[in-house]
Design a protein around this motif. Structure first.
Motif, mmCIF file in Angstrom:
data_model
loop_
_atom_site.group_PDB
_atom_site.id
_atom_site.type_symbol
_atom_site.label_atom_id
_atom_site.label_comp_id
_atom_site.label_asym_id
_atom_site.label_seq_id
_atom_site.Cartn_x
_atom_site.Cartn_y
_atom_site.Cartn_z
ATOM 1 N N ARG A 176 5.349 3.094 -89.333
ATOM 2 C CA ARG A 176 6.616 3.863 -88.700
ATOM 3 C C ARG A 176 6.714 3.816 -87.541
ATOM 4 N N ILE A 177 8.025 3.508 -86.850
ATOM 5 C CA ILE A 177 8.268 3.193 -85.423
ATOM 6 C C ILE A 177 7.882 4.749 -84.585
ATOM 7 N N LEU A 178 8.388 5.739 -85.076
ATOM 8 C CA LEU A 178 8.019 6.951 -84.321
ATOM 9 C C LEU A 178 6.427 7.389 -84.163
ATOM 10 N N SER A 179 5.765 6.936 -85.309
ATOM 11 C CA SER A 179 4.282 7.185 -85.380
ATOM 12 C C SER A 179 3.748 6.113 -84.283
ATOM 13 N N LEU A 180 4.258 4.806 -84.255
ATOM 14 C CA LEU A 180 3.698 3.585 -83.442
ATOM 15 C C LEU A 180 3.871 4.279 -82.050
ATOM 16 N N HIS A 181 5.005 4.761 -81.525
ATOM 17 C CA HIS A 181 5.286 5.309 -80.276
ATOM 18 C C HIS A 181 4.515 6.421 -79.998
ATOM 19 N N HIS A 182 4.293 7.233 -80.726
ATOM 20 C CA HIS A 182 3.569 8.430 -80.318
ATOM 21 C C HIS A 182 2.067 7.951 -80.052
#
Length: 333
Positions: free
Chosen positions: A201-207
């Motif tokens: 998941r992109i948002l989790s990766l960014h976090h």
């Protein structure tokens, strides 16, 4: 051949004015005249076409159909990426050092030309016939003025993005520092076969990239010097992150001084472009089909129309469609 959107390139350029060409003499003093954003893109293309370094892919030609949104960029060489990520067969330290030295020389050259690559990753590092790395794909690169680029947009490959580019409160960030971060992620891939931060998941990766500490895998035995370099390149604070000149003299890169890298003066010469080179940086064609037509005629040494398949389609439509596809593929390849 790489296909790029002119609209996207103009948004990335972000300047309604074009700075005077580097090296131009006798230019009148006073404020620059307003130029269209596409002309700013053409200047960047003119510079890319003149890049000449053993560790940077050569841009051969750029074709533009004025009626379409696309630019067609032809590059050399035709080569394979240094590795696929993830992989269960990472490089050993000797191989990683060899390729990383190439990457470092290429990045120093690009930064000297005032170009930020912005998408350094193993799939954009091609191994040439000489066995050396060549940096490819300048689709999201930025040209800057002064000593560094102050960027605001977030582009590139998610797993290789620097944490400062993902922070909502930071208004701008150093272009050179984000290239160093991506080089650190790439070196991590070289020796461990994976990126330091991964998530579907992109948002989790960014976090994770923004908040989680960098933890090097313990199942692979690497030297303390390499660990030190990786942690300094993957410093989440761009202000304290190691710089390219510091990386060049790091003990792991130089094998404790036994393999010093060439100085900036030895392998970097500033590229100068004239107004004429900017104007001729892109070849304008009325139709890409016309180029395919001419090239096919030249290859076959025949002035017969290679698109006669249209006239024969009624007799054998499936064969004609296959022939058309082969001609298009032959042109692109």
């Amino acid at each position: 051949m790489k296909v790029l959107s002119k609209k996207r390139l103009m948004r990335q350029a972000g300047f309604p004015r074009r700075p005077p060409p580097r090296g131009a003499r006798g230019a009148p003093e006073g404020p620059a005249q307003p130029k269209g954003p596409l002309e700013r893109v053409y200047q960047e293309i003119a510079i890319l076409k003149k890049l000449d370094h053993p560790n940077v892919v050569k841009l051969v030609e750029v074709l533009d159909d004025p009626s379409e949104d696309h630019l067609y960029m032809g590059n050399l060489p035709k080569a394979l990426p240094v590795m696929e990520v993830p992989t269960d067969k990472p490089l050993n330290e000797e191989q990683a050092r060899f390729y990383f030295q190439d990457l470092l020389r290429g990045i120093e050259y690009l930064h000297y030309q005032k170009i930020i690559h912005r998408d350094i990753k193993p799939s954009n590092l091609l191994v040439g016939d000489d066995g050396h790395i060549k940096i490819a794909d300048f689709g999201v690169s930025n040209q800057f003025e002064g000593t560094d680029a102050l960027l605001t947009s977030t582009v590139g490959t998610p797993a290789f993005m620097a944490p400062e580019t993902l922070c909502e409160t930071r208004k701008n960030f150093s272009g050179k520092a984000l290239d160093v971060w991506a080089m650190g992620v790439t070196l991590h891939c070289f020796v461990f076969g994976v990126c330091p931060f991964m998530d579907e998941r992109i948002l989790s990766l960014h976090h994770k990239i923004r908040t989680q500490p960098v933890e090097l895998p313990e199942n692979v035995d690497v030297s303390e010097d390499l660990k030190d370099l990786l942690l300094k390149m993957l410093d989440k604070n761009p202000e304290t992150r190691i710089t390219v000149p510091q990386i060049k003299v790091h003990s792991w890169v130089t094998r404790n001084g036994a393999e010093p890298l060439p100085s900036e003066e030895e392998h970097c010469t500033l590229i100068e472009v004239t107004e004429e080179e900017v104007e001729n940086s892109v070849k304008h064609i009325p139709s890409l089909a016309t180029v395919i037509l001419v090239r096919t005629m030249l290859r076959k040494r025949s002035f017969g129309n290679p698109f006669d398949w249209a006239r024969r389609e009624e007799r054998n439509p499936s064969a004609c469609k296959q022939a058309q596809g082969n001609r298009l593929l032959g042109f692109i390849m």
